[in-house]
Write a protein that holds these residues in place. Structure first.
Motif, PDB file in Angstrom:
ATOM      1  N   ALA A  99       0.835  -1.207   0.000  1.00 56.69           N
ATOM      2  CA  ALA A  99       0.000   0.000   0.000  1.00 56.69           C
ATOM      3  C   ALA A  99       0.869   1.256   0.000  1.00 56.69           C
ATOM      4  N   MET A 100       1.966   1.221   0.764  1.00 59.30           N
ATOM      5  CA  MET A 100       2.878   2.358   0.780  1.00 59.30           C
ATOM      6  C   MET A 100       3.547   2.536  -0.576  1.00 59.30           C
ATOM      7  N   LEU A 101       3.923   1.424  -1.225  1.00 56.79           N
ATOM      8  CA  LEU A 101       4.540   1.511  -2.545  1.00 56.79           C
ATOM      9  C   LEU A 101       3.574   2.088  -3.576  1.00 56.79           C
ATOM     10  N   LEU A 102       2.311   1.711  -3.481  1.00 57.99           N
ATOM     11  CA  LEU A 102       1.314   2.256  -4.402  1.00 57.99           C
ATOM     12  C   LEU A 102       1.230   3.775  -4.279  1.00 57.99           C
ATOM     13  N   LEU A 103       1.207   4.261  -3.058  1.00 56.71           N
ATOM     14  CA  LEU A 103       1.145   5.707  -2.842  1.00 56.71           C
ATOM     15  C   LEU A 103       2.423   6.388  -3.346  1.00 56.71           C
ATOM     16  N   LEU A 104       3.583   5.788  -3.039  1.00 52.99           N
ATOM     17  CA  LEU A 104       4.844   6.371  -3.483  1.00 52.99           C
ATOM     18  C   LEU A 104       4.944   6.408  -5.005  1.00 52.99           C
ATOM     19  N   ASP A 105       4.550   5.316  -5.659  1.00 48.71           N
ATOM     20  CA  ASP A 105       4.650   5.256  -7.118  1.00 48.71           C
ATOM     21  C   ASP A 105       3.699   6.247  -7.777  1.00 48.71           C
ATOM     22  N   PHE A 106       2.470   6.321  -7.266  1.00 50.75           N
ATOM     23  CA  PHE A 106       1.507   7.277  -7.825  1.00 50.75           C
ATOM     24  C   PHE A 106       2.021   8.708  -7.633  1.00 50.75           C
ATOM     25  N   GLY A 107       2.517   9.002  -6.430  1.00 55.94           N
ATOM     26  CA  GLY A 107       3.035  10.336  -6.163  1.00 55.94           C
ATOM     27  C   GLY A 107       4.246  10.667  -7.017  1.00 55.94           C
ATOM     28  N   ALA A 108       5.116   9.672  -7.267  1.00 61.59           N
ATOM     29  CA  ALA A 108       6.305   9.904  -8.094  1.00 61.59           C
ATOM     30  C   ALA A 108       5.917  10.232  -9.524  1.00 61.59           C
ATOM     31  N   ALA A 109       4.951   9.496 -10.076  1.00 55.86           N
ATOM     32  CA  ALA A 109       4.512   9.756 -11.448  1.00 55.86           C
ATOM     33  C   ALA A 109       3.843  11.128 -11.557  1.00 55.86           C
ATOM     34  N   ALA A 110       3.024  11.486 -10.568  1.00 58.70           N
ATOM     35  CA  ALA A 110       2.360  12.792 -10.587  1.00 58.70           C
ATOM     36  C   ALA A 110       3.376  13.923 -10.428  1.00 58.70           C
ATOM     37  N   LEU A 111       4.377  13.719  -9.561  1.00 60.40           N
ATOM     38  CA  LEU A 111       5.408  14.748  -9.360  1.00 60.40           C
ATOM     39  C   LEU A 111       6.229  14.947 -10.629  1.00 60.40           C
ATOM     40  N   ALA A 112       6.541  13.854 -11.332  1.00 57.07           N
ATOM     41  CA  ALA A 112       7.288  13.972 -12.585  1.00 57.07           C
ATOM     42  C   ALA A 112       6.491  14.765 -13.616  1.00 57.07           C
ATOM     43  N   SER A 113       5.174  14.546 -13.683  1.00 57.37           N
ATOM     44  CA  SER A 113       4.324  15.318 -14.599  1.00 57.37           C
ATOM     45  C   SER A 113       4.324  16.791 -14.218  1.00 57.37           C
ATOM     46  N   LEU A 114       4.241  17.075 -12.933  1.00 54.49           N
ATOM     47  CA  LEU A 114       4.226  18.465 -12.479  1.00 54.49           C
ATOM     48  C   LEU A 114       5.530  19.172 -12.844  1.00 54.49           C
ATOM     49  N   ILE A 115       6.665  18.494 -12.636  1.00 51.93           N
ATOM     50  CA  ILE A 115       7.956  19.105 -12.966  1.00 51.93           C
ATOM     51  C   ILE A 115       8.058  19.350 -14.471  1.00 51.93           C
ATOM     52  N   GLY A 168      -1.976   4.743 -14.966  1.00 52.27           N
ATOM     53  CA  GLY A 168      -1.415   3.814 -15.939  1.00 52.27           C
ATOM     54  C   GLY A 168      -0.100   3.221 -15.470  1.00 52.27           C
ATOM     55  N   TRP A 169       0.719   4.039 -14.830  1.00 56.58           N
ATOM     56  CA  TRP A 169       1.957   3.520 -14.238  1.00 56.58           C
ATOM     57  C   TRP A 169       1.664   2.391 -13.253  1.00 56.58           C
ATOM     58  N   LEU A 170       0.695   2.604 -12.371  1.00 55.78           N
ATOM     59  CA  LEU A 170       0.380   1.585 -11.365  1.00 55.78           C
ATOM     60  C   LEU A 170      -0.097   0.297 -12.020  1.00 55.78           C
ATOM     61  N   LEU A 171      -0.955   0.413 -13.028  1.00 57.11           N
ATOM     62  CA  LEU A 171      -1.482  -0.780 -13.687  1.00 57.11           C
ATOM     63  C   LEU A 171      -0.373  -1.566 -14.384  1.00 57.11           C
ATOM     64  N   ILE A 172       0.516  -0.856 -15.074  1.00 56.88           N
ATOM     65  CA  ILE A 172       1.588  -1.551 -15.790  1.00 56.88           C
ATOM     66  C   ILE A 172       2.618  -2.100 -14.809  1.00 56.88           C
ATOM     67  N   ALA A 192       9.549  10.098 -13.995  1.00 56.90           N
ATOM     68  CA  ALA A 192       8.732   9.196 -13.182  1.00 56.90           C
ATOM     69  C   ALA A 192       9.481   7.906 -12.873  1.00 56.90           C
ATOM     70  N   LEU A 193      10.180   7.364 -13.885  1.00 60.39           N
ATOM     71  CA  LEU A 193      10.930   6.130 -13.667  1.00 60.39           C
ATOM     72  C   LEU A 193      12.003   6.324 -12.594  1.00 60.39           C
ATOM     73  N   LEU A 194      12.750   7.405 -12.692  1.00 58.90           N
ATOM     74  CA  LEU A 194      13.813   7.650 -11.713  1.00 58.90           C
ATOM     75  C   LEU A 194      13.245   7.888 -10.315  1.00 58.90           C
ATOM     76  N   LEU A 195      12.142   8.642 -10.239  1.00 61.47           N
ATOM     77  CA  LEU A 195      11.549   8.906  -8.929  1.00 61.47           C
ATOM     78  C   LEU A 195      10.960   7.642  -8.314  1.00 61.47           C
ATOM     79  N   ILE A 196      10.368   6.786  -9.145  1.00 60.99           N
ATOM     80  CA  ILE A 196       9.825   5.524  -8.632  1.00 60.99           C
ATOM     81  C   ILE A 196      10.957   4.635  -8.116  1.00 60.99           C
TER      82      ILE A 196
END
Length: 503
Positions: A41-57, A90-94, A150-154
């Motif tokens: 559950a923690m990894l799911l939150l971290l991965d989602f947040g990493a992908a969203a943060l990469a989009s924001l940057i 999509g990141w989480l699903l893949i 996103a890949l690097l942040l994940i």
């Protein structure tokens, strides 16, 4: 340690079923070991947040980020939904499809990171296909930046999560598997030694159940209680275990392992098998079933090919850049050494390298100039065994040298050996050539180039015995891979900062 004085031997309790549970489709709703649930559950939150943060940057860096989205300037809702919602989802699903959340790959080994990288390639391919299919002219720089970021942040988030998991396992003793070892006493003790060597792995043996050799085991010291003649599943529940590890020959009897697997169906207890094939890493072992017989096929070590070429290239580039960037530090250390003890700044000593070729290793001098003459009077105070001389309070080391050793700064000049191709960044430690030819298994270390760091350095360094150091070096030779090198380099950073085993 406990002495095995007597056993509670009882007639084995018959299994609750003969392969057919009360319901043919019955399965445990929850496994006994559940540490992975909050961790995932923690990894799911971290991965989602990493992908969203990469989009924001990416959106803040590139002005043309919304290119290709119709009406994005007037109504940015759809663009933001894709960037901060659909793409991270999509990141989480893949990632899930690539089994990056499978508990068997979490917390240990490089497989978790390999699956994340594989998922990153799949995300890039999916985004490219959707953009082509819908004829959407996306900003390639923005998309590439967002996906790579996103890949690097994940990956970074996973590393941090793993460090936290290992800290919990070492300090609290939680978030692991409580194992009952099944087999003969020598086999179980061998597995016990292997799984407890790294507390971060989270494998905690709590009991041993003997299948043979009851009389021979009496009076032997054991680290955990020993039982015999018990129903294994009942014993697991009694000692609070969640995993059964079948060791060596305990799985050799035809049908016995299958019947045990039947008995565990629906119990929530995991079953693992530790065969008598030790010190062979997973990538070299493949299961090839033939007529219902699962054969373990062991591949030869890969000591050539594109991966080795990439390793050599990485060594040379990293050594060249390192020497260039560290020049000011080298100058400061050289001045400190000359002030502490007049004499040469560098220490050159013959070492045995790849395929038995000797070379002179570069190190900052940490001992007084008459250290070799004073060695004869200190031989009887050697605190290690094997081919090396080690003392925690060696009087031949001057104060600045002691600091250089503790911080491993004395090893940095070996970048020169790496640049010349005599050493590698990662490999077995180079041994002195004074003792001449190596004998027995030690010679196998010479199949690869010695390294500035290696498996022994990240596993205890000078605190290890000679036999343990040789075992780790041979394990590295037999199971080398580029991903393994990167993992050792990453672990070296923590070991150097902790100054573990350096003297």
């Amino acid at each position: 340690m406990r002495h095995v004085d007597s056993f509670e031997i009882q007639p084995p309790t018959p299994p609750s079923h003969n392969g057919v549970p009360r319901s043919a489709w019955a399965r445990a709703r929850r496994r006994v070991s559940r540490w992975h649930r909050p961790y995932i559950a923690m990894l799911l939150l971290l991965d989602f947040g990493a992908a969203a943060l990469a989009s924001l940057i990416a959106i803040n860096v590139f002005e043309q980020a919304s290119a290709g989205f119709y009406g994005a300037e007037e109504n940015p809702a759809w663009f933001h939904t894709v960037a901060f919602g659909l793409l991270p989802l999509g990141w989480l699903l893949i990632l899930w499809g690539n089994r990056a959340y499978d508990r068997r790959y979490l917390g240990l080994g490089p497989d978790e990171f390999k699956r994340v990288i594989r998922a990153g390639v799949a995300v890039a391919a999916t985004v490219s296909f959707l953009a082509f299919a819908t004829k959407t002219m996306l900003s390639r720089w923005t998309v590439g930046f967002a996906l790579l970021g996103a890949l690097l942040l994940i990956l970074l988030g996973r590393m941090v999560a793993r460090v936290a998991l290992h800290a919990v396992r070492r300090r609290v003793g939680q978030a692991g598997h409580r194992m009952v070892l099944v087999g003969t006493l020598p086999e179980c003790l061998e597995v016990y030694t292997a799984v407890t060597r790294n507390p971060g792995a989270g494998l905690v043996p709590v009991a041993i159940h003997l299948t043979d050799g009851y009389a021979a085991a009496r009076g032997i010291e054991t680290p955990v209680p020993v039982y015999a003649g018990r129903d294994v599943l009942a014993l697991v529940r009694e000692v609070g275990g969640d995993t059964i590890a079948v060791c060596g020959s305990a799985s050799a009897e035809p049908g016995e392992l299958r019947r045990m697997a039947w008995q565990l169906e629906g119990s929530g207890v995991d079953l693992v098998v530790a065969p008598q094939l030790t010190d062979i890493a997973g990538p070299r072992v493949h299961i090839r079933p033939i007529e219902g017989l699962p054969l373990l096929h062991v591949e030869e070590p890969t000591l050539s090919g594109p991966a080795l070429l990439a390793k050599n290239l990485m060594d040379r580039v990293a050594a060249g850049l390192g020497l260039l960037l560290l020049t000011p530090l080298f100058a400061a250390i050289a001045i400190a050494i000359r002030i502490s003890d007049p004499g040469p700044v560098f220490f050159r000593q013959p070492r045995v390298g790849h395929e038995g070729r000797t070379f002179r290793v570069w190190k900052f001098r940490t001992m007084y100039v008459d250290a070799e003459e004073r060695l004869a009077g200190l031989v009887d105070q050697n605190e290690t065994d094997g081919m090396l001389f080690k003392m925690k309070q060696d009087p031949r080391v001057f104060p600045v040298g002691r600091f250089l050793r503790a911080s491993s700064l004395d090893e940095l000049p070996q970048l020169i050996n790496v640049l010349w191709g005599e050493m590698s960044l990662v490999g077995p430690r180079p041994l002195p050539a004074d003792d001449g030819d190596f004998l027995g298994d030690v010679r196998r270390r010479l199949l690869v180039r010695p390294g500035m760091t290696g498996l022994w350095q990240v596993s205890g360094r000078s605190d290890l015995s000679w036999d343990e150091a040789v075992r780790l070096d041979l394990y590295y030779v037999d199971n080398w891979s580029l991903a393994y090198d990167l993992s050792i380099l990453w672990r070296t950073v923590g070991v150097v900062l902790a100054r573990k085993g350096a003297y």
